[in-house]
Structure formats: C-alpha cells, structure tokens
Design an enzyme around this catalytic site. Structure first.
Site, PDB file in Angstrom:
ATOM      1  CE  LYS A  56      -4.230  -1.677   0.063  1.00 30.71           C
ATOM      2  NZ  LYS A  56      -5.131  -1.410  -1.085  1.00 30.71           N
ATOM      3  CD  GLU A  58     -10.191   4.169   0.398  1.00 30.89           C
ATOM      4  OE1 GLU A  58     -10.109   5.414   0.268  1.00 30.89           O
ATOM      5  OE2 GLU A  58      -9.445   3.381  -0.212  1.00 30.89           O
ATOM      6  CB  SER A  77      -0.073  -7.941  -1.377  1.00 32.08           C
ATOM      7  OG  SER A  77      -0.980  -8.743  -0.639  1.00 32.08           O
TER       8      SER A  77
END
Lengths: 398, 265
Positions: free
Chosen positions: A91, A113, A380
């Site tokens: 991220k 969010e 990830s």
C-alpha cells in the site's frame, strides 16, 4: 499488442469513468491535470524513487520459495516480497506517490478509506513524514477486527472516523470518505487506496504500484533469464494485482491470474468475488463488476480478510476480464487459512490473509505445471495484523 | 410544452418561486408515499422530486441515508417506484422528477427504464452520480422518451464549465447550495444569490436551489432570487418522525403550506 488504457475520458473499454457528484468533478479534473503534468516529469519520478528506495526500502526482494516449490512438486515459485516494505504491505508505494502529488498541488490535508487498515496506516505514515493533517475512514466492523492498525494510525497522528452505516466495512468507509471529501474538497486530497474510484485514480494507483511488476521483471530476468509463465496476485479492489500485472500486459506469454475472495463459497451469499460472481454496475465513481441484486442494490461482501471485503473491483480488471487478457479465480476463507499456515511453516513467512489467497491459488496451480515453469506471486503484505483473526479461526484463545 | 415547462411558465407569469419538496419513495412504504405526494401537491408543491432509494447514497447526509435504508427494508424497487408514479398520475398532474443514483437505473436497463418511466408519467430524472461526461449513454434515450435530464451545478463548478452545462440544460437546473452532503449544514443565502444570478444570466432554463434549505425562512430568503427551492431532509425528517401516526399527513400539509406562504409573501 497495443494496450492504451484508460482512454482520454478515463475509460477502460466500457468500464471506469467518473461517476461522481458535480461538486467533485472539478477536483477530479484538477487532479487529472496535475497528474498528467507530473507523470512524465523526471523531477517527480526522481523524488518518488528517492522515497521508495530510502523510506520504503525498495526494491523489495524477489525470493525463490525453494521449500514450497519442492513441497508442491511443480513450477518454481518466486515471491515478490511486498511484505518487507515499510508499514508491511504494498500500500505504501501508492501513498508515497499520491502524497507527493498532493504536495505538488498545494494540499495540506489528506483523507483515506481503509479496510484492513494497511492503506490507512500507509497514508497516516506518509502524512506524518510530510507533516500533513490526516483523517482516516474505517468501518466499525473493521475497527473491531483490526484494533492494532487503528492504534498505529492514532500513534501516527491520524484521526480515525468510525463508519457505522451499511455493513460498516470498506464500502461504507469509502462512502463516508467521499461524503467528507465533497464537504472539504477545496483543501483536501483524497488518497484512494486501490485501483478503483473515479478517473484518474485507477490509473494513478496502477502507475504508482507498477513498481512491483517492473522490479519483478528485472529480478526474474536476473534469476531465471526469462519472463514468468504466470503472475498471480490477490484482488480486493486489485491494486497489488494491477501493479504486478501491468508491466506484463504486453507480454502475451505471461498468464495473469487474479485471485478473488470466495469467502464461504461463491455459491453462497457470503463472498467478495465481484468478477467471478458479480455483474457490471456503477459504484464509488466507476463502472465495474459489482456484487449487487436484481434491483441494482449493492450486496454485502464477505471475506475473512478485511482487505478483500469489498463488493467491487478496479475497472481495469473488469476490462482485462472482458478482453480475456487476465483470468480471475477465487479462493475460500478455509483455503486461505490453510495457505497461511503452510507458508508460515514451510518458508517462515507469515503472509497477510489477503496474500494467503494468492498463495492458496499457487498451491492448486503449481503441482499441475512442469518444473521448468516459473510462477511470480505477489506477497502483498505481512500477516502480523491478522494473528488475532487466525487464532479465532483456529479456536485458539490468545 | 412539458409538465415541467408549463409549471415554471405559469409561476413566472405570477412571479412566484417553485416549491420543490423531495421525499424518498417507499419511506415508510409505497402506499404512504402515494398519499404524501397528493398531500404535497394539494398544499403548495409545484414539482416533486421523488427519491429512488439506493444502498450507497454517497451524496446524502444521515437523514436521507436513513430514509433510503427504511425504503429498501420496506421492499422498494425501481419497478415499484414506477408503478407508484403511474398510480398517482391517475388523478394528480404535479410534475414528478425521479432523483437518485445511477446503478439502479443502469441495472434496470437504460432503454427499458426510459420507456417505462415515460409510460408511468415521469417528467424528469436527476442522477446525482451521473455527470454530463458520463451521461451520453442515457441522455439520448431519455430525450426520445420525453424525459428531462436534470443537471446539477455546484459551488465548485468553474465558470467555463458552468456556461457549458447551463447551455445544455433541460427542465430546470439544480444548483447545489454548498459543498457537502444533503441536509447537514446551514446555508448562507447571500453567497448563493450571486451564484444563482450568474447562472440565470447564462440560460433560459429555471434555476432551482437545494441542499440545506430547512426552514420557511431559508426558503423565503432563497426564493427572493431562485426560480425554485428544493426542501429535502427537513421534510424527510417530518415523515420519519410521524411515520405510522395519523398526524403524518396533517403535519406534512402544515409544513408545506408554511413553506409556500414564505415563498408567496
């Protein structure tokens, strides 16, 4: 093959677009203009790469999972270690990019969010780095599931808003973030965490995340002297998958496999497999595959992994599905839990439950392929945040 | 002329401002909504915006979010909203504009929707999340069906864009009085006046103002310069507070009468 998406109107084939209230349209047009101005600007690239290298810790390793490969007895498995990034997931690649862009645009406040909390933490982290005000929107249910990440965001100086409407998960957090943005649009930059939302977000998030696939391509060339036979990644909104896939789109020999969350099963009403079991529709500013009923009302998504618990998917994935360039499969909660434990025991790597979905697909696929084939898997994120969820699922009282 | 055009033309002749109440179809249930529409029309509503409920109403504040949830829980669908309009049309000719989000219409099928809505007697459609850039896929079929596509303008809309949208407007233009979601902030009529007068200079189409008009006082202040005032959350709140009571229709009648008197005075 030629592949030039999005088009000048922000569409990926029939998907994508800018389905937002008029109040937000000027902000999106301004963002598009600002992004077009920086995306080929060497100074911006240099700044972005500086922070990726020195702050995030890139390039992330491409690790040959030898024991997992031997255990499965088929194709060679390479893990792209996004879990080793600062803040523990892919991220942060995107939040560094978007916040640098926000600074260029003179914005002092950012909002985001978050579902699992990884994007919220990554946004709060980079906001702290640059001394920006940060507010995070998170569903009440996710706040309960991810208490550790909530506290991390608060330590980083972010204000966390609890969203109680609807299902109180990622979809509702995005509704509330959009409502906040519409109210404070003049001085606030909205850092969307995935390749969804109105144009230009799907494009700019993809571009910032493409560092995953670009590095892996070079690293795999060094390790194996070739392209992978398949690239595999989990999909909620689909940002780590898009970042992994995009640099390989024109390499037709590379299968692109996106792994959705099947929850309790795609034949039940508790899953998050928008492409496998949804239909085209419009939500959160873009046209894409959505979980919805006959009347166009959005259905509740379910996944054991908070980061995949979303009833939509990025519009570029919808397009790749329709043109047949990528394949989309799904993995149940139970399969993901099994993969979580297997990778932990065999490789000493605790994956995020999201990433465990990709690993579970590899466990199915690798044994069916010859040993000379190579699979690239995006790991990830790391699983520290999921320890309580996994303990619950294993009936262990911590 | 369409029902919307006739209504605004008649008001213009009398130098009156249109009173445009908004309510969510199916809140608390479809039968009550039919009664509410008639009550509104009989007590001063010049045009009615009828909300089509959606699970994810991103432009709405808590009051209309809750109304949508109640309407969906009561089993409201696009089909039932269209049946409601057809039923009301048997004895009530107030212009009706359906307002909501694109997905329920898209899922219903754009052409099928336009045909069914026109047959039911719908006069206009306002989709909050369908800006002109994306409206191409529906504007043609709506035009063919004789349904006006109502366009929103916002305080953030730049002048050049405003000019372009105003020039292409049908029915009426809806000016969003503030940056925000419905029903959450107090408005400042003086700021709105300048914007509305500016828009009126760009188009012949009437300009309505909504988001944040809650009292007869607000309506009167905005009515000084706007061609129409939209009152949504304040009415929806009265409906919520009186649902199931025999006081519902009288209270709504009183509220709408007061608003209309404010506009006439």
């Amino acid at each position: 093959m030629s592949y030039q998406f999005p088009d000048e109107r922000g569409h990926f084939g029939e998907y994508g677009g800018r389905y937002v209230a008029e109040t937000l349209m000027p902000a999106l047009l301004e963002l598009e203009e600002a992004y077009n101005a920086v995306k080929d600007d060497p100074c911006f690239r240099e700044e972005f790469e500086y922070y990726l290298k020195n702050y995030v810790g890139r390039p992330s390793p491409l690790y040959f999972a030898q024991r997992l490969t031997e255990e499965l007895g088929g194709a060679k498995i390479y893990l792209k270690r996004e879990d080793l990034n600062h803040t523990g997931a892919h991220k942060v690649n995107n939040t560094v990019g978007q916040i640098l862009l926000a600074r260029r645009m003179g914005k002092k406040k950012v909002i985001a969010e978050t579902g699992a909390g990884q994007h919220g933490v990554a946004t709060a982290t980079v906001a702290a780095l640059f001394g920006m005000e940060c507010e995070i929107f998170m569903g009440k249910e996710d706040i309960r599931r991810q208490a550790l990440n909530v506290f991390r965001m608060k330590l980083l100086g972010a204000k966390v808003h609890e969203c109680t409407s609807g299902t109180a998960t990622l979809k509702d957090a995005m509704n509330d973030a959009l409502r906040h943005w519409v109210t404070h649009v003049r001085d606030t930059f909205y850092v969307i965490g995935t390749v969804a939302g109105p144009h230009p977000y799907p494009q700019l998030v993809r571009d910032f995340q493409s560092v995953i696939g670009e590095e892996a391509k070079v690293q795999l060339q060094e390790a194996e002297g070739r392209l992978p036979d398949a690239a595999i990644a989990c999909i909620g909104g689909g940002s780590n998958a898009m970042g992994t896939f995009y640099p390989f789109i024109k390499d037709r020999s590379v299968r692109l496999i996106g792994v959705e969350a099947a929850g309790l099963g795609v034949d039940t009403d508790k899953h998050a497999a928008s492409i496998s079991a949804g239909a085209p529709g419009v939500l959160h500013g873009n046209k894409t595959y959505l979980l919805q009923d006959e009347d166009g009302q959005i259905n509740h998504a379910h996944s054991i992994s908070a980061g995949l618990d979303y009833p939509g998917v990025g519009p570029e994935h919808a397009h790749l599905q329709d043109i047949g360039r990528a394949e989309y499969v799904s993995i149940t909660d139970d399969e993901a839990l099994e993969a979580f434990q297997k990778l932990t025991r065999i490789e000493g790597i605790i994956p995020a439950l999201e990433s465990a979905h990709a690993i579970a697909e590899v466990m199915k696929l690798a044994p069916t392929l010859p040993k000379e084939q190579v699979l690239l898997v995006c790991l990830s994120g790391r699983g520290d945040k999921d320890i309580h969820t996994v303990a619950d699922a294993m009936n262990v009282d911590l | 002329m369409t029902r919307i055009e006739t209504t605004f033309a008649a008001l213009k002749k009398k130098q009156e401002t249109a009173l445009i109440p908004f309510l969510t179809a199916g809140d608390p249930d479809i039968t009550t909504t039919a009664k509410l529409i008639r009550t509104l029309a009989e007590n001063g509503a010049d045009l009615i915006e009828l909300g089509v409920p959606f699970s994810d109403p991103m432009a709405d504040g808590p009051t209309i979010q809750a109304a949508s949830e109640r309407a969906l829980a009561a089993g409201t669908t696009v089909e039932k909203v269209l049946q409601l309009v057809a039923e009301v049309r048997t004895d009530c000719q107030v212009p009706l504009v359906l307002m909501g989000y694109y997905n329920p219409v898209f899922r219903y099928g754009v052409e099928r929707f336009a045909t069914a809505a026109a047959a039911a007697g719908v006069d206009g459609l306002l989709l909050v999340d369908l800006p002109p850039e994306e409206a191409g896929e529906i504007s043609g079929v709506l035009k063919k069906a004789g349904i006006a596509m109502i366009t929103l303008l916002a305080p953030t809309t730049p002048p050049e864009r405003m000019q372009r949208l105003a020039a292409a407007a049908e029915g009426y233009l809806y000016y969003v009085s503030m940056t925000g979601v419905t029903g959450t902030q107090k408005i400042t009529p003086d700021d709105i006046r300048a914007a509305v007068e500016n828009i009126q200079g760009m188009t012949e189409v009437p300009v309505g103002v909504g988001f944040g008009i809650t009292t007869a006082e607000d309506a009167k202040a905005v009515g000084e310069f706007a061609d129409g005032v939209v009152v949504g959350s304040a009415l929806v709140k009265i409906i919520a507070d009186n649902a199931g009571s025999d006081q519902l229709l009288p209270r709504v009648a009183t509220f709408i009468t007061e608003l209309k008197q404010g506009l006439l005075a």
